[in-house]
Structure formats: C-alpha cells, structure tokens
Design an enzyme around this catalytic site. Structure first.
Site, short mmCIF file in Angstrom:
data_model
loop_
_atom_site.label_atom_id
_atom_site.label_comp_id
_atom_site.label_asym_id
_atom_site.label_seq_id
_atom_site.Cartn_x
_atom_site.Cartn_y
_atom_site.Cartn_z
N SER A 233 44.11 32.67 46.88
CA SER A 233 45.55 32.43 46.84
C SER A 233 46.12 32.39 48.25
O SER A 233 47.30 32.08 48.43
CB SER A 233 46.24 33.51 46.01
OG SER A 233 45.95 34.77 46.55
N ASN B 123 35.36 38.31 48.68
CA ASN B 123 34.89 38.91 47.44
C ASN B 123 33.94 40.07 47.70
O ASN B 123 33.19 40.06 48.67
CB ASN B 123 34.19 37.85 46.58
CG ASN B 123 35.14 36.74 46.19
OD1 ASN B 123 36.35 36.89 46.33
ND2 ASN B 123 34.61 35.62 45.74
N HIS C 236 35.76 42.16 52.90
CA HIS C 236 36.34 43.27 52.15
C HIS C 236 35.29 44.24 51.60
O HIS C 236 35.59 45.02 50.70
CB HIS C 236 37.22 42.73 51.01
CG HIS C 236 38.46 42.03 51.50
ND1 HIS C 236 39.25 41.22 50.72
CD2 HIS C 236 39.04 42.02 52.74
CE1 HIS C 236 40.27 40.75 51.44
NE2 HIS C 236 40.15 41.22 52.67
N ASP D 98 31.91 41.08 45.12
CA ASP D 98 31.03 41.06 43.94
C ASP D 98 29.56 40.80 44.24
O ASP D 98 28.70 40.93 43.35
CB ASP D 98 31.55 40.04 42.90
CG ASP D 98 31.72 38.62 43.47
OD1 ASP D 98 30.96 38.24 44.37
OD2 ASP D 98 32.61 37.91 42.96
N ASN E 4 40.90 24.33 44.97
CA ASN E 4 41.64 25.26 44.11
C ASN E 4 42.36 24.45 43.03
O ASN E 4 43.02 23.46 43.35
CB ASN E 4 42.68 26.03 44.98
CG ASN E 4 43.19 27.28 44.30
OD1 ASN E 4 43.52 27.26 43.12
ND2 ASN E 4 43.26 28.36 45.05
N PRO E 5 42.26 24.86 41.77
CA PRO E 5 42.99 24.10 40.73
C PRO E 5 44.49 24.27 40.83
O PRO E 5 45.24 23.49 40.23
CB PRO E 5 42.46 24.69 39.41
CG PRO E 5 41.68 25.90 39.75
CD PRO E 5 41.40 25.91 41.22
N CYS F 197 27.86 63.55 48.99
CA CYS F 197 26.91 63.00 49.96
C CYS F 197 25.72 63.95 50.12
O CYS F 197 25.91 65.17 50.22
CB CYS F 197 27.63 62.83 51.28
SG CYS F 197 26.57 62.33 52.62
P1 OAD Z 1 43.48 35.80 44.04
O1 OAD Z 1 43.26 36.37 42.68
O2 OAD Z 1 44.72 36.18 44.78
O3 OAD Z 1 43.49 34.21 43.95
C1 OAD Z 1 42.52 33.53 43.23
C2 OAD Z 1 42.71 32.05 43.48
O4 OAD Z 1 41.63 31.38 42.87
C3 OAD Z 1 44.00 31.47 42.89
O5 OAD Z 1 44.64 30.67 43.89
C4 OAD Z 1 43.50 30.58 41.74
O6 OAD Z 1 44.29 29.41 41.59
C5 OAD Z 1 42.12 30.20 42.25
N1 OAD Z 1 41.14 29.85 41.19
C6 OAD Z 1 41.07 30.28 39.91
N2 OAD Z 1 40.01 29.74 39.28
C7 OAD Z 1 39.38 28.97 40.19
C8 OAD Z 1 38.19 28.15 40.15
N3 OAD Z 1 37.46 28.04 39.05
N4 OAD Z 1 37.84 27.49 41.28
C9 OAD Z 1 38.59 27.59 42.42
N5 OAD Z 1 39.70 28.36 42.50
C10 OAD Z 1 40.10 29.04 41.41
O7 OAD Z 1 42.17 36.12 44.88
P2 OAD Z 1 41.96 36.21 46.45
O8 OAD Z 1 42.75 35.17 47.16
O9 OAD Z 1 40.52 36.28 46.68
O10 OAD Z 1 41.47 42.17 48.41
O11 OAD Z 1 42.60 37.61 46.79
C11 OAD Z 1 42.54 38.06 48.10
C12 OAD Z 1 42.39 39.54 48.12
O12 OAD Z 1 43.42 40.14 47.35
C13 OAD Z 1 41.12 40.05 47.45
O13 OAD Z 1 39.99 39.99 48.30
C14 OAD Z 1 41.46 41.45 47.17
C15 OAD Z 1 42.88 41.28 46.66
O14 OAD Z 1 43.68 42.31 46.97
C16 OAD Z 1 41.14 43.48 48.39
O15 OAD Z 1 40.80 44.06 47.39
C17 OAD Z 1 41.25 44.12 49.74
#
Ligand code: OAD
Length: 240
Positions: free
Chosen positions: A189, A102, A119, A104, A213-214, A147
């Site tokens: 994911s 993340n 990231h 954020d 993960n749900p 800059c």
């Molecule tokens: P994703 O949006 O691909 O996946 C989010 C995951 O969180 C999903 O598997 C959901 O089921 C799960 N989820 C949703 N609500 C939840 C909760 N309350 N508690 C636990 N899990 C929950 O996000 P990332 O896997 O982080 O990269 O995505 C990976 C990367 O893809 C990001 O860092 C970003 C994106 O491209 C860049 O920007 C380089």
C-alpha cells in the site's frame, strides 16, 4: 496488461530492484493489513497497536498470542507463482536485489536468496535482554521459555511500530534503489516508511518505476508503469 514498452525495458535492464509487500503473499492465503478499505484488527485492537513496541513492554504475552495466531495461519501457506517468478530474476539481471516488508519467509521458501527483510522474520525470536536469536519455526504456540543464555524474555524477531529497522537492512536496500535502472513496487500500500521511501529514492536516482497492484496506492501517480493485476499473474507474465 503489460505494455510492449515495459517489456522492452525489462529485457534490456541490467540492474533491477524489487520491493514487495503483503499483497504478494495474498494469493498464498496470507491476509494483508490493508486493502479494500479495511485494516486488520486483533481482538478489537488495530494491528499497529498490537504490533507495537509499547505492547512488547506492557503485554508481551498478548503480542505472542497475536504472532502465534499469524504463524498458525502461515503454517498452511506456500509460495505462489509471484514468489517463484522473482526467485528466477537473479539469473536474468547482472544486479538484482529483492527487498521485502514481509515477515512470512515465503520468498526464501520459493528459492530467493539474500532477501533484504526490512521488517524481520516471523519464524525467529530474540531475547529482549541479550539479543540471542532463536529459530521458532514449527513451534506453535511458541515455547514460553526464557532465553537459555540469560533467562531474559523472548520476543518475535520482527520490527514493530515504534522500532528501528534491523541494522544495515535499509542501507542495503537504499544502495540498490539508488543504483538500479528498474524498480518494482509489488503488493504494497506504500504507506509505511521508510520502506515506501525506497521507491522515491529510486525514482529520484533515475530508475523507471513500475507498480504491480490490483488497487491504486499513493505511489501510483509517481510510477512510470502500473500493472493493475494480481502479482501472481503479472510477474510470471512479465517473466515469460
Ligand atoms: P498492506 O496490507 O498495507 O497493503 C497490501 C497491498 O497489496 C494493497 O495495496 C493491496 O491492494 C495489494 N494487493 C492485494 N492483493 C494483491 C495481489 N494479489 N497482488 C498484488 N497486490 C495485491 O501491506 P504492506 O504495504 O506490505 O509492517 O504493509 C506495510 C507494512 O505495514 C507491513 O510490512 C507491516 C504493516 O504494518 C510491520 O508490521 C512493521
């Protein structure tokens, strides 16, 4: 539901590593990229197109518009109980590493220190030419200034599709994945490499793998334990 077996392993563990993704911030109101069968889109463009190295080269103002929009969403977001639970984990374990995909900054806002940000961070920018870094927190829209060292263009300090991870970040995460006994995959994911590969490294090195993960992910079958709950419920419940 957390099994008694997992609770025992958690209580005994000395070396723990956690990989988080967008899902851990979902309960803070930060939209995820994927999930529920949907992928994020910005002005009709898939997020992996607008968040790409090519877009920085070809249309930097549009990239800034997308990141300023995301920074605007984040302005009203605060850490949730999952971030706070993890902030306390370094006190429980002899070795603890928190690795996040993340951008954020919510782990740090909850009090986590030395977070490995694979990231980058949306609250920073850097110069495309000389690399000088700038803190842009609270500046929305970002100032379109060049800059102040070399008049190069600023860009978000985040890793975009087609770019390398920050120097040393994956190595640090990999060392921890290799040496830990317990590896958590929380709210991701597990589709984006190399981050998703950390769980595989941990498993191959003998760690117990736990998914929070749900929804099911490509990692699920590979995990020793799955906590099919929101992170904001599961992590505080485990920590008690
Ligand atoms: P994703 O949006 O691909 O996946 C989010 C995951 O969180 C999903 O598997 C959901 O089921 C799960 N989820 C949703 N609500 C939840 C909760 N309350 N508690 C636990 N899990 C929950 O996000 P990332 O896997 O982080 O990269 O995505 C990976 C990367 O893809 C990001 O860092 C970003 C994106 O491209 C860049 O920007 C380089």
């Amino acid at each position: 539901m957390i099994s008694e077996k997992l609770r025992e392993i958690f209580e005994r563990a000395q070396r723990v590593c956690v990989l988080t993704g967008a899902g851990i911030s979902a309960e803070s109101g930060v939209p995820t990229f994927r999930g529920g069968g949907q992928s994020a889109v910005w002005k009709g463009m898939p997020f992996d197109e607008i968040s790409s190295a090519r877009m920085v080269r070809e249309n930097l103002p549009e990239v800034w518009e997308w990141f300023d929009y995301r920074r605007g969403v984040l302005k009203d977001c605060a850490p949730n109980p999952a971030h706070y639970a993890l902030a306390g984990w370094p006190d429980r374990f002899a070795e603890f590493t928190l690795v996040t995909q993340n951008i954020d900054g919510l782990h740090a806002a909850a009090g986590s220190r030395a977070v490995v940000e694979l990231h980058g961070n949306i609250h920073r920018a850097y110069c495309n030419v000389c690399g000088k870094r700038f803190d842009i927190r609270g500046k929305i829209p970002h100032s379109p200034d060049d800059c102040d060292e070399c008049a190069g263009k600023l860009r978000p300090d985040v890793v975009l599709f087609g770019e390398m991870l920050p120097a040393g970040a994956f190595e640090r995460a990999g060392r921890s994945a290799r040496s830990c006994e317990l590896f958590f995959v929380v709210g991701t994911s597990a589709l984006v490499y190399p981050a998703a590969g950390l769980a595989e490294i941990a498993k191959r090195s003998g760690a117990v793998l736990v998914e929070v993960n749900p929804e099911a992910t490509p990692m699920t079958d590979f995990c020793d334990f799955t906590i099919r709950e929101k992170a904001g419920l599961a992590l505080p419940a485990l920590t008690i």
